[in-house]
Design an enzyme around this catalytic site. Structure first.
Site, PDB file in Angstrom:
ATOM      1  N   LYS A   1       0.853  -1.180   0.000  1.00 23.32           N
ATOM      2  CA  LYS A   1       0.000   0.000   0.000  1.00 23.32           C
ATOM      3  C   LYS A   1       0.891   1.232   0.000  1.00 23.32           C
ATOM      4  O   LYS A   1       1.693   1.427   0.919  1.00 23.32           O
ATOM      5  CB  LYS A   1      -0.901  -0.007   1.238  1.00 23.32           C
ATOM      6  CG  LYS A   1      -1.764   1.231   1.350  1.00 23.32           C
ATOM      7  CD  LYS A   1      -2.789   1.110   2.458  1.00 23.32           C
ATOM      8  CE  LYS A   1      -3.610   2.381   2.576  1.00 23.32           C
ATOM      9  NZ  LYS A   1      -4.638   2.267   3.626  1.00 23.32           N
TER      10      LYS A   1
ATOM     11  N   LYS B   1      -2.125  -1.469  -3.874  1.00 25.37           N
ATOM     12  CA  LYS B   1      -3.011  -0.304  -3.821  1.00 25.37           C
ATOM     13  C   LYS B   1      -2.218   0.980  -3.855  1.00 25.37           C
ATOM     14  O   LYS B   1      -1.238   1.072  -3.125  1.00 25.37           O
ATOM     15  CB  LYS B   1      -3.814  -0.400  -2.527  1.00 25.37           C
ATOM     16  CG  LYS B   1      -4.663   0.803  -2.203  1.00 25.37           C
ATOM     17  CD  LYS B   1      -5.250   0.652  -0.832  1.00 25.37           C
ATOM     18  CE  LYS B   1      -6.056   1.890  -0.506  1.00 25.37           C
ATOM     19  NZ  LYS B   1      -6.578   1.886   0.817  1.00 25.37           N
TER      20      LYS B   1
ATOM     21  N   TYR C   1     -14.834   0.992  -7.133  1.00 23.75           N
ATOM     22  CA  TYR C   1     -16.117   1.682  -6.964  1.00 23.75           C
ATOM     23  C   TYR C   1     -16.993   1.487  -8.201  1.00 23.75           C
ATOM     24  O   TYR C   1     -18.154   1.859  -8.184  1.00 23.75           O
ATOM     25  CB  TYR C   1     -15.872   3.170  -6.648  1.00 23.75           C
ATOM     26  CG  TYR C   1     -15.070   3.319  -5.368  1.00 23.75           C
ATOM     27  CD1 TYR C   1     -15.698   3.189  -4.137  1.00 23.75           C
ATOM     28  CD2 TYR C   1     -13.693   3.495  -5.394  1.00 23.75           C
ATOM     29  CE1 TYR C   1     -14.971   3.245  -2.956  1.00 23.75           C
ATOM     30  CE2 TYR C   1     -12.950   3.562  -4.226  1.00 23.75           C
ATOM     31  CZ  TYR C   1     -13.600   3.432  -3.009  1.00 23.75           C
ATOM     32  OH  TYR C   1     -12.874   3.474  -1.845  1.00 23.75           O
TER      33      TYR C   1
HETATM   34  C1  PBG Z   1      -7.570   3.273   5.595  1.00 21.51           C
HETATM   35  C2  PBG Z   1      -7.852   3.096   4.157  1.00 21.51           C
HETATM   36  C3  PBG Z   1      -7.656   4.049   3.151  1.00 21.51           C
HETATM   37  C4  PBG Z   1      -8.179   3.500   2.001  1.00 21.51           C
HETATM   38  C5  PBG Z   1      -8.656   2.225   2.306  1.00 21.51           C
HETATM   39  N1  PBG Z   1      -8.422   1.986   3.660  1.00 21.51           N
HETATM   40  C6  PBG Z   1      -7.134   5.430   3.194  1.00 21.51           C
HETATM   41  C7  PBG Z   1      -5.826   5.732   3.773  1.00 21.51           C
HETATM   42  O1  PBG Z   1      -4.948   4.867   3.910  1.00 21.51           O
HETATM   43  O2  PBG Z   1      -5.650   6.897   4.139  1.00 21.51           O
HETATM   44  C8  PBG Z   1      -8.236   4.213   0.682  1.00 21.51           C
HETATM   45  C9  PBG Z   1      -9.244   3.738  -0.287  1.00 21.51           C
HETATM   46  C10 PBG Z   1      -9.529   4.672  -1.399  1.00 21.51           C
HETATM   47  O3  PBG Z   1      -8.902   5.736  -1.560  1.00 21.51           O
HETATM   48  O4  PBG Z   1     -10.424   4.332  -2.166  1.00 21.51           O
HETATM   49  N2  PBG Z   1      -6.556   2.567   6.157  1.00 21.51           N
END
Ligand code: PBG
Length: 339
Positions: free
Chosen positions: A206, A263, A328
């Site tokens: 991530k 991600k 989405y």
């Molecule tokens: C939180 C989380 C996030 C997303 C999914 N889980 C945001 C972040 O890490 O600040 C982002 C998902 C998206 O942007 O669609 N841990």
């Protein structure tokens, strides 16, 4: 005169022969995309209105628990592969330590119990991280003024969250926090509480991405004290680093993750491909809120075609090597192939 035109080039290979008709193109299509491979992320909150629009994500709503049930019914009929729940927690329930995450009657656990009672086989993914519950918006416990969550202390809470999610009926828990060692700790916590069949979908790679902006707006996880963008660089990956992403994926696999996720998706197709080639585990990719928002914004301006660009972005993520996609667009893609 029907004299044949003289062929100019002496070519053995004419790749265009395979592209002459839709039938031929379908015969040699290399990558498939079906609703069953897609997971719909859903925002929920304790609200009177069945649906509240999310400004930065046109077409996406925050749902009440009643509306959530209906939505799941629709998604199941459309053949969508599952859902991922994201709670928008009331500001009064947020604190610096995210205590509400450990309340068995908190929104997300209530939603889970209700859904599980109605839909015994629906794949429901619950995010494991503290950000919806903390005032500062970080995914873990931080000391005042710090941007760096305390690792081991946070992992302890994540394990408790995962067990609560298992108890409430989650199919998968998805640690999205990027703390070190959390996958192994969660596996142990789940197993020792009798939840050995709950899967772990780890956010293995991530990145500290600016494409999460609309999501943070949707769950209101940005710091309530300042308008400044929150900085998660002490735990999320540097977008410039690929070796580090591979290392994270290896660690999560060794710690017992069932599925590895990358991600965001679109800007990181190379990482999806590399991890695809370095593991035999299923790979997921998360097409995040900013990827959705940028396409929807261009569509609203009349500059891009929604269906065509949506499908192209999704097939590209599959081609890169993702087995499943959190997007989405899951529902809208499923609707478009349903008739
Ligand atoms: C939180 C989380 C996030 C997303 C999914 N889980 C945001 C972040 O890490 O600040 C982002 C998902 C998206 O942007 O669609 N841990």
């Amino acid at each position: 005169m029907s004299e044949k035109k003289h062929v100019q080039l002496d070519l053995i290979r004419r790749p265009r022969r395979l592209r002459q008709t839709q039938y031929l193109r379908d015969l040699v299509e290399e990558t498939s995309l079906s609703p069953a491979q897609l997971i719909q992320p859903i925002f929920i909150s304790d609200q009177e209105e069945p649906k509240l629009a999310i400004d930065s994500m046109p077409g996406m709503d925050c749902l009440s628990l009643g509306a959530l049930k209906q939505e799941c019914q629709t998604l199941i009929q459309l053949g969508v592969g599952g859902i991922a729940l994201f709670p928008r927690i009331h500001p009064d329930l947020k604190c610096d330590s995210g205590r509400e995450a450990l309340n068995p009657d908190s929104l997300v656990y209530r939603a889970l119990r209700e859904l599980r009672a109605s839909f015994p086989e629906l794949t429901i993914i619950v995010d494991i991280a503290l950000d919806p519950y903390t005032k500062h918006g970080h995914d873990g416990l931080v000391e005042t003024g710090s941007q760096a969550p305390l690792n081991d202390e946070t992992v302890e809470l994540l394990v408790e969250m995962a067990v609560l999610a298992g108890q409430a009926g989650a199919t998968m828990v998805a640690p999205s926090d990027m703390m070190d060692g959390r996958v192994g700790a969660i596996r142990e916590g789940l197993d020792s509480n009798g939840f050995e069949s709950v899967l772990i979908l780890s956010y293995a790679a991530k990145f500290a991405s600016a494409f999460y902006g609309p999501f943070r707006d949707a769950v209101r996880s940005v710091s309530l004290d300042s308008a400044n963008a929150i900085d998660k660089k002490t735990y999320q990956l540097n977008p410039a680093n690929r070796r580090e992403a591979l290392l994270e994926a290896d660690l999560d696999e060794a710690e017992g993750a069932d599925i590895l996720m990358i991600k965001p998706a679109g800007p990181y197709l190379d990482i999806i491909r590399e991890i695809r080639e370095s593991t035999e585990l299923p790979i997921a990719a998360y097409q995040v809120s900013g990827e959705y928002a940028q396409l929807m914004a261009a569509v609203e301006k009349g500059w891009l075609d929604l269906e065509a660009c949506r499908n192209e972005s999704l097939i590209s993520i599959r081609r890169a090597g993702a087995d499943l996609i959190l997007t989405y667009f899951a529902k809208s893609f499923a609707e478009s192939v349903a008739h």
